[in-house]
Every structure is written in structure tokens, then in C-alpha cells.
Design a protein around this motif. Structure first.
Motif, mmCIF file in Angstrom:
data_model
loop_
_atom_site.group_PDB
_atom_site.id
_atom_site.type_symbol
_atom_site.label_atom_id
_atom_site.label_comp_id
_atom_site.label_asym_id
_atom_site.label_seq_id
_atom_site.Cartn_x
_atom_site.Cartn_y
_atom_site.Cartn_z
ATOM 1 N N ASP A 1 0.843 -1.186 0.000
ATOM 2 C CA ASP A 1 0.000 0.000 0.000
ATOM 3 C C ASP A 1 0.879 1.237 0.000
ATOM 4 O O ASP A 1 1.735 1.415 0.881
ATOM 5 C CB ASP A 1 -0.916 0.004 1.225
ATOM 6 C CG ASP A 1 -1.922 -1.139 1.201
ATOM 7 O OD1 ASP A 1 -2.192 -1.652 0.101
ATOM 8 O OD2 ASP A 1 -2.427 -1.507 2.271
ATOM 9 N N LEU A 2 0.659 2.109 -0.979
ATOM 10 C CA LEU A 2 1.535 3.241 -1.207
ATOM 11 C C LEU A 2 0.781 4.561 -1.121
ATOM 12 O O LEU A 2 -0.344 4.686 -1.614
ATOM 13 C CB LEU A 2 2.198 3.139 -2.586
ATOM 14 C CG LEU A 2 3.000 1.855 -2.865
ATOM 15 C CD1 LEU A 2 3.434 1.815 -4.322
ATOM 16 C CD2 LEU A 2 4.199 1.771 -1.935
ATOM 17 N N GLY A 3 1.418 5.537 -0.484
ATOM 18 C CA GLY A 3 0.929 6.901 -0.495
ATOM 19 C C GLY A 3 1.694 7.720 -1.516
ATOM 20 O O GLY A 3 2.561 7.213 -2.236
ATOM 21 N N LEU A 4 1.391 9.013 -1.588
ATOM 22 C CA LEU A 4 2.029 9.909 -2.545
ATOM 23 C C LEU A 4 2.369 11.208 -1.830
ATOM 24 O O LEU A 4 1.528 11.792 -1.137
ATOM 25 C CB LEU A 4 1.081 10.177 -3.714
ATOM 26 C CG LEU A 4 1.624 11.002 -4.878
ATOM 27 C CD1 LEU A 4 2.750 10.252 -5.586
ATOM 28 C CD2 LEU A 4 0.511 11.322 -5.865
ATOM 29 N N ALA A 5 3.610 11.661 -1.978
ATOM 30 C CA ALA A 5 4.044 12.856 -1.255
ATOM 31 C C ALA A 5 5.097 13.588 -2.072
ATOM 32 O O ALA A 5 5.675 13.047 -3.012
ATOM 33 C CB ALA A 5 4.602 12.481 0.118
ATOM 34 N N GLY A 6 5.345 14.832 -1.689
ATOM 35 C CA GLY A 6 6.382 15.600 -2.353
ATOM 36 C C GLY A 6 6.134 17.085 -2.272
ATOM 37 O O GLY A 6 5.538 17.587 -1.324
ATOM 38 N N ARG A 7 6.565 17.781 -3.321
ATOM 39 C CA ARG A 7 6.526 19.240 -3.363
ATOM 40 C C ARG A 7 5.783 19.694 -4.608
ATOM 41 O O ARG A 7 6.074 19.246 -5.715
ATOM 42 C CB ARG A 7 7.962 19.770 -3.370
ATOM 43 C CG ARG A 7 8.089 21.275 -3.421
ATOM 44 C CD ARG A 7 9.554 21.696 -3.400
ATOM 45 N NE ARG A 7 10.283 21.241 -4.589
ATOM 46 C CZ ARG A 7 11.545 21.563 -4.860
ATOM 47 N NH1 ARG A 7 12.228 22.303 -4.013
ATOM 48 N NH2 ARG A 7 12.132 21.120 -5.956
ATOM 49 N N ARG B 1 4.453 24.098 -2.001
ATOM 50 C CA ARG B 1 3.598 23.523 -0.972
ATOM 51 C C ARG B 1 3.952 22.048 -0.822
ATOM 52 O O ARG B 1 4.012 21.315 -1.816
ATOM 53 C CB ARG B 1 2.132 23.656 -1.395
ATOM 54 C CG ARG B 1 1.112 23.130 -0.382
ATOM 55 C CD ARG B 1 0.782 24.169 0.639
ATOM 56 N NE ARG B 1 0.138 25.330 0.037
ATOM 57 C CZ ARG B 1 -1.194 25.409 -0.191
ATOM 58 N NH1 ARG B 1 -1.993 24.394 0.131
ATOM 59 N NH2 ARG B 1 -1.706 26.498 -0.716
ATOM 60 N N LEU B 2 4.191 21.622 0.410
ATOM 61 C CA LEU B 2 4.413 20.206 0.657
ATOM 62 C C LEU B 2 3.073 19.493 0.712
ATOM 63 O O LEU B 2 2.097 20.003 1.268
ATOM 64 C CB LEU B 2 5.162 19.996 1.976
ATOM 65 C CG LEU B 2 6.584 20.550 2.064
ATOM 66 C CD1 LEU B 2 7.228 20.129 3.380
ATOM 67 C CD2 LEU B 2 7.424 20.091 0.889
ATOM 68 N N VAL B 3 3.043 18.297 0.149
ATOM 69 C CA VAL B 3 1.826 17.502 0.135
ATOM 70 C C VAL B 3 2.158 16.086 0.569
ATOM 71 O O VAL B 3 3.233 15.574 0.265
ATOM 72 C CB VAL B 3 1.175 17.509 -1.266
ATOM 73 C CG1 VAL B 3 2.112 16.915 -2.315
ATOM 74 C CG2 VAL B 3 -0.153 16.770 -1.269
ATOM 75 N N ASN B 4 1.246 15.461 1.289
ATOM 76 C CA ASN B 4 1.465 14.084 1.747
ATOM 77 C C ASN B 4 0.121 13.378 1.850
ATOM 78 O O ASN B 4 -0.639 13.606 2.788
ATOM 79 C CB ASN B 4 2.182 14.069 3.101
ATOM 80 C CG ASN B 4 2.470 12.650 3.589
ATOM 81 O OD1 ASN B 4 2.340 11.695 2.823
ATOM 82 N ND2 ASN B 4 2.853 12.510 4.836
ATOM 83 N N VAL B 5 -0.168 12.554 0.857
ATOM 84 C CA VAL B 5 -1.342 11.690 0.930
ATOM 85 C C VAL B 5 -0.880 10.403 1.605
ATOM 86 O O VAL B 5 -0.382 9.477 0.958
ATOM 87 C CB VAL B 5 -1.918 11.408 -0.470
ATOM 88 C CG1 VAL B 5 -3.180 10.545 -0.360
ATOM 89 C CG2 VAL B 5 -2.229 12.715 -1.192
ATOM 90 N N ASP B 6 -1.020 10.365 2.915
ATOM 91 C CA ASP B 6 -0.455 9.274 3.708
ATOM 92 C C ASP B 6 -1.525 8.222 4.000
ATOM 93 O O ASP B 6 -1.834 7.914 5.151
ATOM 94 C CB ASP B 6 0.129 9.830 5.009
ATOM 95 C CG ASP B 6 1.055 8.836 5.705
ATOM 96 O OD1 ASP B 6 1.684 8.028 4.987
ATOM 97 O OD2 ASP B 6 1.140 8.866 6.941
ATOM 98 N N ARG B 7 -2.094 7.685 2.945
ATOM 99 C CA ARG B 7 -3.077 6.606 3.048
ATOM 100 C C ARG B 7 -2.912 5.711 1.834
ATOM 101 O O ARG B 7 -2.287 6.103 0.832
ATOM 102 C CB ARG B 7 -4.488 7.164 3.110
ATOM 103 C CG ARG B 7 -4.964 7.866 1.832
ATOM 104 C CD ARG B 7 -6.442 8.151 1.872
ATOM 105 N NE ARG B 7 -6.930 8.861 0.706
ATOM 106 C CZ ARG B 7 -7.284 8.272 -0.452
ATOM 107 N NH1 ARG B 7 -7.139 6.946 -0.603
ATOM 108 N NH2 ARG B 7 -7.740 8.996 -1.449
ATOM 109 N N PRO B 8 -3.449 4.516 1.869
ATOM 110 C CA PRO B 8 -3.346 3.657 0.691
ATOM 111 C C PRO B 8 -4.001 4.300 -0.530
ATOM 112 O O PRO B 8 -5.219 4.448 -0.588
ATOM 113 C CB PRO B 8 -4.079 2.383 1.120
ATOM 114 C CG PRO B 8 -3.980 2.368 2.610
ATOM 115 C CD PRO B 8 -4.066 3.810 3.012
ATOM 116 N N LEU B 9 -3.175 4.706 -1.478
ATOM 117 C CA LEU B 9 -3.660 5.374 -2.683
ATOM 118 C C LEU B 9 -3.251 4.618 -3.942
ATOM 119 O O LEU B 9 -4.029 4.540 -4.891
ATOM 120 C CB LEU B 9 -3.102 6.803 -2.733
ATOM 121 C CG LEU B 9 -3.459 7.632 -3.963
ATOM 122 C CD1 LEU B 9 -4.956 7.960 -3.968
ATOM 123 C CD2 LEU B 9 -2.630 8.923 -4.019
#
Length: 432
Positions: A125-131, A140-148
Motif C-alpha cells: 500500500d503506497l501513499g504519494l508525497a512531495g513538493r 507547498r508540501l503535500v502528503n497523501v499518507d493513506r493507501p492510494l
């Protein structure tokens, strides 16, 4: 001087929180900066004129941070003691045109960053994050910290030889993750999703640096919870330890003989050749400006650099119980055996005899054991920011680290004691 309190198991607990909160280099340096702010450090802009006042300061540039503490009365020629590390880890990163799909699956187009163990990203299960970069140039920093997202492996029924012949992955065809269903894949879907989840007006994002990460949190492992499993230990373990050591030393640093520095670079995993990498001008520029801001001359700069030592701290290989023959037969670093000293006579590591003496003295002062690592002569040796730092700046550099298993996996393994043993040694080193 009065030494800071020794780090203990609480340091490892804090490391796990740091790992979970830092899915990208940008998040890692942001969290390091927060810790520095709480310790009384202040951020200085590279575009501003710098003053020569004492105290803690830091520079942020992308996924890199350089922080230093100037004690009261420091001379312009005062040498530096540097802890070097890197913020990046091998992973999968989003391409300029992220939206692809086939056969009713919505997918994200990714590129391989560094040298990951590709199989470790499958069925996870992977999330997506970065700038994200907006139209006005802000980020803007972003962090989708859930199973995506998920990279699904082919079922064994459709690959009967996978267990006998080994898994063979094509980097282009087999590693594009799915993140939904639908035949109407449109350019801009993934970025529009991130704008929506980040409360950014539609169409404002014009650039991105995005990467996937495992959303499984770090955890203690083993009968007595004597191990730690988690992501990005290579090399956020060292970034965390260096940040903790620098703030601890600064809190008791009235009579330091050196100027303690933390330099955490980006892009080590692909050669360090960038404006935020160890092969770029960031560290040298910061150190020189620190000398000149305190009224120093080029002569003072040369004297300061000549007396400077850098510990390049990066993870290394613990002896693997199932593959012991891949290691040097007389050098078997163990987890929780203390930090490792990395040696390679072909300069893949920067350590020499004089550097070993500096590290040994720090370990003795901290009352921490250390181990030595060399590669099996029949195996190629990896490298670090150490040789780059030594060559670029003419600074004596020593390669060290913590021994782990599963290096470059999406999830790595270390001993629960080694992180705080390393932090204690870094404190002793920075104190001089």
C-alpha cells in the motif's frame, strides 16, 4: 563543558516518528528545521547578507539543509566539525505526464529513482508525497499518507516459473502503480486530485516533485522488540541522529573548540551532482560565508578548512544470516554492535588511518563500541558523500554509519539500540 544527557531508547522512538513524518527529502528537512527552530536556531536566507553573530543558524535549499552553531567568541579561523548525511532514498517518482492507464485501470506513470530493490515495492500500500510548485512560484508540501496506489504483482498462475527462475521485472512495463478504475484517463487527473486534497485552487499547480512511499508505519520487531523495521533508514536515520546531536551540543556549547555543523544533502542515491547534492557548492558556500560573516579573510577560510573534520554518516551492511558468504569473512558487523567505520582502500569511502583515530576517540568519549566494515574483495563496493566531500572541499572525511539489513528496500531493518548509540558518538565528535 557539561556533556548533554546520553540518548536512550526514547531516541529510537523519536526516530520512528521522524521516519513516518518524512516520506520525502522535502518533508525530512522541514521537520529537521522545526526541531532546530525549537532549539533556538534561526533560518537565514541565501539571498540576504549574513551577520557574524553567535548562535544557531540554518539554510534550507530544496531537499537539503545545512545547520551550524557559532559559540560566543569563535574566531574566524575556528575549524568546523561536520556531520554529513543525505535525505533521499531510492523509490518511484512521478513523471512529467503522470496520467496513464489501460484495460479499465487508472495508473500513475513513475520513473525509477536511485537503485531500489524493485520487488520490495510490489503489492504494498503506497501513499504519494512531495513538493508542488504554484503559479506564483511558491511551493507547498503535500502528503497523501493513506493507501492510494499499488504495484500489483502478476499472479503465480500466469508466471509458473517465478519461484524457480526468479522474478524478472521490466522497469518500464511492470512498475506503474494503479490508483483507480476508469477508461476516461485524462491529462491532469492526478495533479487535480492533489490540488483538491491540499485545498489548492484548480489549475494553480504548474510543477511537481512527487514520489510514492509505503504507508506502513515503522515498528519494533522481534521477540524482545530488539529490532526496528521501517522505511528510509538509508539515510534518514543519520539525518535524525545528526539533528539531535547538533541541538544537544548547541544547548551546552558555550566553550566549544569547533563550530558544529549538520549537512544533509539530497541526491546521494544518483550521484550527488545537483545544487542540493554533496557534489554541489552548497556546503562550501555556507562554510565560507560563515567565516567571512565573522570578519574572516581567505587566509582564515583556509585555516578553518584545514582543521575541519567531517563524519560522513550513512547506513552500511550488517552481516546477513542467509548470505554470509557475500561479506568479507573477517568483518561481520552486527546490528546493535555500535556504529560501523567504513574502509575502502580504493577511496569508495574516505576513511584513512588518521580519520579512524578521530572516530575512535569520539566512540571512546561516548563509551560506545564500534565495528569495522570492508567489502568482500569479490564484490563491488558502494560509496557515499564522503569521498565527494573530501575531494571537493579538501576536508578530512571519515565514513561511518549504522549497520542494517535490506538496504534500498521499501522497508529496512536495524537494531533498536544502534540509532541512539550513533547519536551519542555524534555528540562526542561535535564537542571535539
Amino acid at each position: 563543558m557539561s556533556a548533554p544527557s546520553r540518548f536512550d531508547r526514547g531516541h529510537t522512538d523519536d526516530l520512528m516518528s521522524f521516519l513516518a513524518a518524512s516520506p520525502t527529502p522535502y518533508h525530512a528537512v522541514a521537520h529537521a528545521a522545526e526541531r532546530l527552530d525549537k532549539a533556538g536556531f534561526r533560518q537565514v536566507a541565501e539571498t540576504d547578507a549574513w551577520d557574524g553573530t553567535s548562535g544557531g543558524k540554518y539554510v534550507l535549499r530544496g531537499g537539503a539543509i545545512v545547520a551550524w552553531y557559532v559559540p560566543e567568541g569563535a574566531e574566524p579561523h575556528t575549524p568546523f566539525r561536520i556531520v554529513g548525511a543525505h535525505t533521499d532514498s531510492p523509490n518511484l517518482r512521478v513523471k512529467p505526464r503522470p496520467d496513464i492507464g489501460a484495460h479499465g485501470w487508472r495508473q500513475a506513470a513513475v520513473e525509477i529513482y536511485g537503485g531500489p530493490l524493485l520487488n520490495s515495492w510490489l503489492d504494498r500500500d503506497l501513499g504519494l508525497a512531495g513538493r508542488l510548485t504554484l503559479r506564483d512560484g511558491s511551493t507547498r508540501l503535500v502528503n497523501v499518507d493513506r493507501p492510494l496506489l499499488r504495484v500489483p504483482q502478476l499472479a503465480i498462475h500466469l508466471d509458473r516459473s517465478v519461484n524457480s527462475d526468479g522474478l524478472k521485472l521490466d522497469k518500464q512495463r511492470h512498475l506503474q502503480p494503479v490508483w483507480g478504475m476508469g477508461d476516461d484517463v485524462r491529462d491532469g487527473d492526478l495533479i487535480a486530485f492533489l490540488e483538491e486534497t491540499s485545498d489548492i485552487p484548480a489549475g494553480e499547480v504548474t510543477g511537481w516533485d512527487l514520489m510514492v512511499h509505503s504507508v506502513e508505519p515503522p515498528a519494533y520487531l522481534g521477540r524482545d522488540k530488539e529490532l526496528v523495521a521501517g522505511p528510509r533508514m538509508d539515510n534518514l536515520l543519520s539525518v535524525h541522529a545528526g539533528t539531535a546531536a547538533l541541538t544537544a551540543v548547541a544547548a551546552h556549547g558555550a566553550d566549544l573548540r569547533y563550530i558544529p555543523v549538520l549537512a544533509a544533502f539530497d541526491h546521494e542515491e544518483n550521484g550527488s551532482q545537483s545544487d542540493t547534492g554533496a557534489d554541489g557548492p552548497l556546503l562550501g558556500g555556507v562554510l565560507e560565508r560563515s567565516v567571512f560573516a565573522r570578519g574572516g579573510s581567505y587566509e582564515d577560510r583556509a585555516r578553518a578548512f584545514a582543521g575541519t573534520v567531517c563524519l560522513s554518516s550513512d547506513t552500511g551492511h550488517a552481516v546477513h544470516p542467509n548470505y554470509a558468504e557475500r561479506h568479507d569473512p573477517t568483518h561481520h558487523p552486527r546490528v546493535d554492535g555500535g556504529p560501523i567505520l567504513k574502509v575502502n582502500v580504493n577511496n569508495r569511502y574516505a576513511t584513512d588511518g588518521s580519520g579512524r583515530a578521530v572516530f575512535a576517540a569520539a566512540c571512546e568519549k561516548a563509551d560506545v563500541p564500534f565495528q569495522s566494515f570492508v567489502s568482500n574483495n569479490s564484490m563491488p563496493c558502494g560509496t557515499t558523500i564522503g569521498p565527494i566531500t573530501a575531494a571537493r572541499h579538501g576536508i578530512r572525511t571519515v565514513d561511518i554509519g549504522v549497520a542494517i539489513l535490506s538496504m534500498h528496500s521499501a522497508r529496512e531493518l536495524c537494531g533498536a539500540k544502534d540509532p541512539f548509540l550513533l547519536a551519542n558518538v555524534l555528540v562526542a565528535f561535535l564537542e571535539g
